[in-house]
Design an enzyme around this catalytic site. Structure first.
Site, PDB file in Angstrom:
ATOM      1  N   SER A   1       0.444  -1.359   0.615  1.00 46.46           N
ATOM      2  CA  SER A   1      -0.084  -0.041  -0.046  1.00 46.46           C
ATOM      3  C   SER A   1       0.455   1.059   0.242  1.00 46.46           C
ATOM      4  CB  SER A   1      -0.853  -0.288   1.372  1.00 46.46           C
ATOM      5  OG  SER A   1      -1.577   1.601   0.937  1.00 46.46           O
TER       6      SER A   1
ATOM      7  N   TYR B   1      -2.104  -0.004  10.606  1.00 47.89           N
ATOM      8  CA  TYR B   1      -2.146  -0.261   9.182  1.00 47.89           C
ATOM      9  C   TYR B   1      -1.007   0.647   8.393  1.00 47.89           C
ATOM     10  CZ  TYR B   1      -3.924  -0.665   4.936  1.00 47.89           C
ATOM     11  OH  TYR B   1      -3.930  -0.991   3.250  1.00 47.89           O
TER      12      TYR B   1
END
Length: 136
Positions: free
Chosen positions: A29, A42
């Site tokens: 990501s 995250y």
């Protein structure tokens, strides 16, 4: 799959690669770069994926196994829909930082993976690719 799962999967499949080598492509990501507030876990796990990618690229190169990554930003998919992130203020904010003015699409990720898996990408090693539709 978290960073530990990616590491274990690569280690377990290593013996299955042919002598001519092959490719490992991790999906990460772009979120580890801007590191937004309220997303420490995250962001941290995505940053670990990038670090593992670089280390594995060096480690597996001796066996002609390329290790690369695809780091999309926000993609409208089942998880972002069910999590309430798609179609609302979060998506609008991400799109505002996206050069193409849209979210990423699953096809963008698939195209990047296919490119990295091709023979033409045989010189690529350890650097994540950011597909079209990703925020910068």
């Amino acid at each position: 799959m978290d960073f530990f799962g990616k590491l274990l999967a690569a280690r377990m499949t290593f013996p299955l690669f042919p002598a001519k080598g092959g490719s490992i492509i991790n999906i990460g990501s772009t979120v580890s770069t801007p590191a937004p507030a309220d997303a420490a876990f995250y962001v941290g796990t995505r940053g670990l994926v990038d670090s593992i990618l670089k280390s594995m690229a060096k480690e597996f190169a001796a066996w002609r196994i390329s290790v690369d990554g695809v780091n999309p930003s926000f993609v409208v998919a089942e998880g972002t829909r069910s999590g309430g992130l798609a179609g609302g203020p979060f998506e609008e904010t991400v799109v505002a930082f996206t050069p193409l003015g849209r979210t990423g699409e699953l096809e963008d990720i698939a195209a990047a993976v296919a490119s990295l898996a091709s023979h033409e990408a045989s010189g690529s090693q350890g650097n994540p690719v950011v597909p079209r539709g990703s925020a910068m």
